[in-house]
Design an enzyme around this catalytic site. Structure first.
Site, PDB file in Angstrom:
ATOM      1  N   ARG A 529       0.845  -1.199   0.000  1.00 64.28           N
ATOM      2  CA  ARG A 529       0.000   0.000   0.000  1.00 64.28           C
ATOM      3  C   ARG A 529       0.883   1.252   0.000  1.00 64.28           C
ATOM      4  O   ARG A 529       1.645   1.486   0.930  1.00 64.28           O
ATOM      5  CB  ARG A 529      -0.913  -0.008   1.223  1.00 64.28           C
ATOM      6  CG  ARG A 529      -1.660   1.287   1.488  1.00 64.28           C
ATOM      7  CD  ARG A 529      -2.786   1.495   0.511  1.00 64.28           C
ATOM      8  NE  ARG A 529      -3.635   2.600   0.933  1.00 64.28           N
ATOM      9  CZ  ARG A 529      -4.256   3.421   0.108  1.00 64.28           C
ATOM     10  NH1 ARG A 529      -4.122   3.258  -1.199  1.00 64.28           N
ATOM     11  NH2 ARG A 529      -5.022   4.387   0.545  1.00 64.28           N
ATOM     12  N   CYS A 530       0.781   2.034  -1.076  1.00 70.12           N
ATOM     13  CA  CYS A 530       1.534   3.278  -1.189  1.00 70.12           C
ATOM     14  C   CYS A 530       0.563   4.453  -1.260  1.00 70.12           C
ATOM     15  O   CYS A 530      -0.531   4.327  -1.820  1.00 70.12           O
ATOM     16  CB  CYS A 530       2.414   3.270  -2.429  1.00 70.12           C
ATOM     17  SG  CYS A 530       3.673   1.978  -2.433  1.00 70.12           S
ATOM     18  N   TRP A 575      -1.056  13.113   7.377  1.00 69.89           N
ATOM     19  CA  TRP A 575      -0.769  12.314   6.192  1.00 69.89           C
ATOM     20  C   TRP A 575      -0.386  13.163   4.986  1.00 69.89           C
ATOM     21  O   TRP A 575      -0.443  12.715   3.851  1.00 69.89           O
ATOM     22  CB  TRP A 575      -1.953  11.406   5.880  1.00 69.89           C
ATOM     23  CG  TRP A 575      -2.133  10.346   6.935  1.00 69.89           C
ATOM     24  CD1 TRP A 575      -1.369  10.157   8.047  1.00 69.89           C
ATOM     25  CD2 TRP A 575      -3.144   9.347   6.979  1.00 69.89           C
ATOM     26  NE1 TRP A 575      -1.840   9.104   8.790  1.00 69.89           N
ATOM     27  CE2 TRP A 575      -2.928   8.582   8.159  1.00 69.89           C
ATOM     28  CE3 TRP A 575      -4.213   9.012   6.155  1.00 69.89           C
ATOM     29  CZ2 TRP A 575      -3.744   7.511   8.516  1.00 69.89           C
ATOM     30  CZ3 TRP A 575      -5.033   7.954   6.512  1.00 69.89           C
ATOM     31  CH2 TRP A 575      -4.797   7.209   7.674  1.00 69.89           C
ATOM     32  N   ASP A 613     -13.342  11.090   9.560  1.00 68.63           N
ATOM     33  CA  ASP A 613     -12.335  10.096   9.945  1.00 68.63           C
ATOM     34  C   ASP A 613     -11.105  10.754  10.555  1.00 68.63           C
ATOM     35  O   ASP A 613     -10.556  11.704   9.990  1.00 68.63           O
ATOM     36  CB  ASP A 613     -11.898   9.278   8.718  1.00 68.63           C
ATOM     37  CG  ASP A 613     -12.979   8.327   8.252  1.00 68.63           C
ATOM     38  OD1 ASP A 613     -13.851   7.984   9.062  1.00 68.63           O
ATOM     39  OD2 ASP A 613     -12.946   7.926   7.080  1.00 68.63           O
ATOM     40  N   HIS A 655     -13.712   7.679  12.775  1.00 62.66           N
ATOM     41  CA  HIS A 655     -13.064   6.368  12.686  1.00 62.66           C
ATOM     42  C   HIS A 655     -11.598   6.501  13.031  1.00 62.66           C
ATOM     43  O   HIS A 655     -10.930   7.440  12.623  1.00 62.66           O
ATOM     44  CB  HIS A 655     -13.204   5.796  11.274  1.00 62.66           C
ATOM     45  CG  HIS A 655     -12.411   4.533  11.069  1.00 62.66           C
ATOM     46  ND1 HIS A 655     -12.721   3.359  11.720  1.00 62.66           N
ATOM     47  CD2 HIS A 655     -11.304   4.278  10.325  1.00 62.66           C
ATOM     48  CE1 HIS A 655     -11.843   2.437  11.369  1.00 62.66           C
ATOM     49  NE2 HIS A 655     -10.970   2.970  10.541  1.00 62.66           N
ATOM     50  N   ASP A 670     -13.450  13.420  24.795  1.00 60.91           N
ATOM     51  CA  ASP A 670     -13.618  14.867  24.626  1.00 60.91           C
ATOM     52  C   ASP A 670     -13.919  15.255  23.183  1.00 60.91           C
ATOM     53  O   ASP A 670     -14.466  16.334  22.934  1.00 60.91           O
ATOM     54  CB  ASP A 670     -12.361  15.603  25.088  1.00 60.91           C
ATOM     55  CG  ASP A 670     -12.158  15.546  26.601  1.00 60.91           C
ATOM     56  OD1 ASP A 670     -13.122  15.212  27.314  1.00 60.91           O
ATOM     57  OD2 ASP A 670     -11.030  15.813  27.060  1.00 60.91           O
ATOM     58  N   GLU A 679     -10.465  -0.087  14.861  1.00 64.08           N
ATOM     59  CA  GLU A 679      -9.892  -1.386  14.493  1.00 64.08           C
ATOM     60  C   GLU A 679      -9.776  -2.235  15.746  1.00 64.08           C
ATOM     61  O   GLU A 679      -9.247  -1.795  16.750  1.00 64.08           O
ATOM     62  CB  GLU A 679      -8.518  -1.175  13.860  1.00 64.08           C
ATOM     63  CG  GLU A 679      -7.791  -2.460  13.504  1.00 64.08           C
ATOM     64  CD  GLU A 679      -6.970  -3.008  14.666  1.00 64.08           C
ATOM     65  OE1 GLU A 679      -6.874  -4.249  14.772  1.00 64.08           O
ATOM     66  OE2 GLU A 679      -6.447  -2.212  15.455  1.00 64.08           O
ATOM     67  N   HIS A 708      -7.498  -5.755   6.024  1.00 62.77           N
ATOM     68  CA  HIS A 708      -6.169  -5.735   5.418  1.00 62.77           C
ATOM     69  C   HIS A 708      -5.677  -7.139   5.069  1.00 62.77           C
ATOM     70  O   HIS A 708      -4.558  -7.299   4.590  1.00 62.77           O
ATOM     71  CB  HIS A 708      -5.171  -5.039   6.345  1.00 62.77           C
ATOM     72  CG  HIS A 708      -5.460  -3.580   6.515  1.00 62.77           C
ATOM     73  ND1 HIS A 708      -6.225  -3.091   7.543  1.00 62.77           N
ATOM     74  CD2 HIS A 708      -5.113  -2.503   5.765  1.00 62.77           C
ATOM     75  CE1 HIS A 708      -6.327  -1.773   7.431  1.00 62.77           C
ATOM     76  NE2 HIS A 708      -5.659  -1.394   6.357  1.00 62.77           N
TER      77      HIS A 708
END
Length: 768
Positions: A529-530, A575, A613, A655, A670, A679, A708
């Protein structure tokens, strides 16, 4: 003064490794072909670094999936459930390796994958070692020796990289809580000794032991283990030069410990731990080399030569030129491979490209900095310095980085509410009445399989092979198909499938101003995964709605509720490659305001479930607990800014995945999301323990199957996990969902798994 690198991207300049691994898993190429691709990438990486002037080049930094998993295989730390793989003579060592990483479900063998979690505070995922009480280790995989010899035979001055024994144990997990994993150090060390013997026989001169936990808060047992390990190694291998590498932060109160270890060099991160330099120079033992990580190994901005040279000159003055190595701050696996591949000026303009540096360019920067530091008068070197100074100056003065309207809105931040109108208990009553959802409500995390066809449509549209209207029609058909499949399966809350999206961060980055992209700037996230992180170069704002059209279209196709799907501000920040000319907090608040605008527009369009998310919120925590409070304060506030401007009836989901929540459970509460999905399947619901002890007040959806892995879990497995969840969380608070989005899976396995999931939820409802 010498140069070295801590690690180089292993994916290949055009993601050759990803393509080869996925072809091998699909049975399209042989193991011989896969191994050949790996060897080609390694040799290209070594040759590139050699040609750019690196004195010491890392070996064993290549991996087919994950370097921590490589270490587990090397040390024979193979969980017993994989014995079936070993017993089958037709399986290779790589088949065992991939089974540990991904699980396997074929030829009568059904074995789940090992747990996966984040590598410190990065978006790289590693496979978590599993330890039993009195765990036995053995020298199983000879990869580290093989690749050193391969490099040596290719004429490379190779420095093998190995995760230090103490950090390796700390990266793992005890299968049960009856023992402390650090107590395994005496079982583990003999295998390291055996490996070092083999490397010594092969002619090794330098070995790099990665001990990143030295920048963390260490328990006394771990400190004692470090002393024990390196004293024993030094006794047996006094002739081998040993470097301990730390990164991602400051060594801090572990500095005296690090300097007391009998090694020849210590690497420190002078970018993310820049405050540690003075102390490191003051206490540096006369006989020890100090490796200065002056080039940022985690971001893509061009190095400021003047700043790096100031750091080096300070070190030279204090300890002498011969006691200094120059390096990146950490391994370069966190950066894209080569900026020279960026030739599309529409995607990455020449002005912004001039501010950037990828892995290949960072290696060149290190060699240039060394030449400048030792006083080179070479015209080419001096020309590089002048061009570097111009790039740094141009970026500082560019009008692209500032937006007046965004700055004015930031000044009014205190007047923007970051609290919901009512408490969760009141909101839940209104949401139950509005949504009419059953107990154990079922949903997915957001994305559905992006098949080759879907990806080809996007590619053809970008190339002009199919028109925008044709592309729109194909996506509408795929969205309608996904809605019908979800209805047939019986899911309670649907999603539109995200077929128009390339990546959960990239998609939003493409629609936000102040952000740009590369064409070839791929970085490994996990395995094959890239991701292609956005480049945040300026002030961020949303010029127009980003998701309303597709979410509204999906909602028009069904009477069941459809969730609006957004990526949260902290995750977009974490990210991305983030601008380094202002506090990360301010950039995060800018993104939060943009997401807040999108949430408002979704609500106005009649979407009453909205998921924001935040899988990266735990990842962003500083490595030292003393530094947590400031980060958590602004990170939680950023989420609340994005999510709190809605009516009570609008249900906000979030998520998170692959994170330890024990230390920040109060902050998660909070955030005040109505529903959090996490997960949980790889850990067999162990993560719920902290939510139970804390008495988490809002609703929670613990993932009941691992997306995954290609294996499809049974209904019985999911029921088992839901019953475990019920022991920790009241039934009224439980949702049922997969661990994560389904983008990377195929439709056949996805439908089967979701059918089992819905059946498991129905079974649980009948037992209430």
């Amino acid at each position: 003064m010498q140069t070295h690198n801590l690690g180089y991207p292993r994916i290949g300049s055009d993601r050759e490794l990803k393509k080869a691994c996925e072809s091998y898993w699909a049975g399209k190429i042989s193991i011989h072909d896969l191994v050949k691709v790996g060897k080609t990438i390694r040799n290209q990486n070594w040759e590139t670094q050699k040609n750019l002037g690196m004195d010491w080049i890392p070996s064993n930094d290549f991996s087919f999936y994950d370097h921590v998993l490589d270490t587990s295989l090397m040390l024979g730390a193979i969980p017993k459930r994989y014995n079936k793989i070993l017993e089958n003579q037709s399986n290779s060592e790589l088949d065992l390796y991939f089974a540990m990483a991904r699980g396997v479900q074929k030829d009568g063998i059904d074995v789940r994958a090992m747990e996966m979690t984040k590598w410190f505070n990065t978006n790289y995922h590693y496979i978590v070692p599993e330890f039993e009480e009195n765990q036995k280790f053995s020298f199983f995989s000879t990869k580290i020796v093989d690749e050193f010899l391969e490099a040596k035979n290719a004429g490379i001055n190779a420095k093998p990289v190995i995760i230090g024994p103490v950090s390796y144990l700390l990266l793992g997990k005890e299968v049960d809580k009856s023992f402390n994993k650090i107590d395994l150090i005496k079982n583990l060390l003999p295998v390291y000794i055996e490996i070092l013997n083999k490397l010594k026989e092969a002619g090794v001169e330098w070995i790099q032991f990665d001990e990143p936990f030295l920048v963390m808060d260490l328990e006394p047992k771990a400190k004692e283990a470090l002393r024990y390990v390196y004293n024993e190694i030094d006794k047996q291998f006094p002739s081998i030069k040993k470097m301990i590498a730390t990164y991602f932060g400051s060594i801090g109160d572990n500095l005296e410990l690090a300097y007391s270890l009998p090694v020849q060099a210590l690497h420190i991160d002078c970018v993310h731990g820049f405050k540690q330099l003075d102390g490191a120079l003051e206490l540096a033992p006369k006989e020890m080399i100090l490796s200065l990580g002056v080039v940022d190994g985690r971001n893509i901005w061009k190095n400021d030569f003047d700043k790096s040279l100031d750091v080096i000159q300070k070190a030279v003055t204090k300890i002498g030129e011969d006691k200094i190595f120059i390096a990146p701050s950490c391994s370069l696996i966190h950066t894209p491979v080569d900026l020279d591949l960026e030739t599309d000026e529409k995607t990455l303009t020449p002005e912004i490209k001039d501010w950037l540096s990828f892995a290949k360019q960072k290696v060149e920067e290190i060699a240039t900095i060394k030449a400048l530091a030792i006083g080179s008068n070479d015209s080419e070197i001096l020309d590089k310095k002048e061009r570097n100074s111009n790039s740094i100056k141009n970026r500082k003065e560019s009008v692209l980085t500032h937006n007046k309207e965004v700055r004015q809105r930031m000044e009014q931040l205190q007047s923007i509410s970051d609290k919901r109108i009512s408490a969760f208990s009141e909101r839940k009553k209104k949401q139950l009445e509005a949504l009419q959802l059953p107990l154990y409500a079922t949903t997915t995390i957001g994305s559905f399989p992006q098949t080759k066809e879907v990806r080809s449509w996007r590619s053809k549209n970008k190339k002009g092979i199919i028109s925008d209207s044709e592309y729109q029609k194909l996506l509408e058909e795929e969205t309608q198909r996904a809605i019908r499949i979800q209805e047939e399966i019986g899911l309670d809350v649907l999603v539109h499938g995200e077929f128009e999206r390339n990546d959960m961060v990239e998609y939003f980055g493409e629609q936000l101003e102040g952000i740009t992209f590369s064409k070839k700037g791929w970085v490994q996230s996990y395995g094959s995964r890239c991701v292609k992180p956005p480049i945040i170069f300026g002030d961020v704002y949303r010029p127009e709605p980003m998701t309303v059209e597709w979410t509204s279209y999906a909602q028009s196709l069904t009477d069941k509720p459809v969730k609006g799907m957004l990526t949260g501000p902290v995750t977009i920040l974490q990210w991305s490659f983030v601008r380094d000319d202002q506090p990360r907090r301010d950039t995060c608040y800018q993104i939060a305001l943009a997401i807040r605008d999108e949430v408002h527009d979704l609500e106005e369009a009649g979407i009453n479930l909205i998921q924001i998310d935040e899988p990266a919120i735990r990842e962003g925590l500083p490595l030292r607990k003393n530094d947590w409070q400031d980060y958590l304060q602004w990170a939680i506030k950023a989420f609340r800014i994005s999510s709190c401007g809605v009516k009570d009836e609008t249900q906000i989901h979030t998520h998170m995945c692959y994170s330890e929540f024990n230390d920040m459970i109060q902050e998660i509460a909070d955030m005040d999301a109505d529903v959090i999905t996490i997960e949980c399947s790889r850990s067999n619901m162990d993560l719920l323990e902290v939510f139970s002890k804390f008495k988490y007040p809002n609703d929670i959806g613990p993932g009941v199957y691992d997306i995954h892995s290609p294996r499809v879990p049974t209904q019985e497995e999911m029921v088992f996990l839901l019953k475990k969840a019920k022991e920790s969380i009241p039934v009224e608070q439980l949702w049922v969902n997969p661990d994560c989005g389904l983008k990377t899976r195929g439709w056949d396995e996805t439908k089967k798994a979701l059918e089992y999931m819905v059946a498991a939820a129905l079974q649980m409802r009948q037992e209430v």
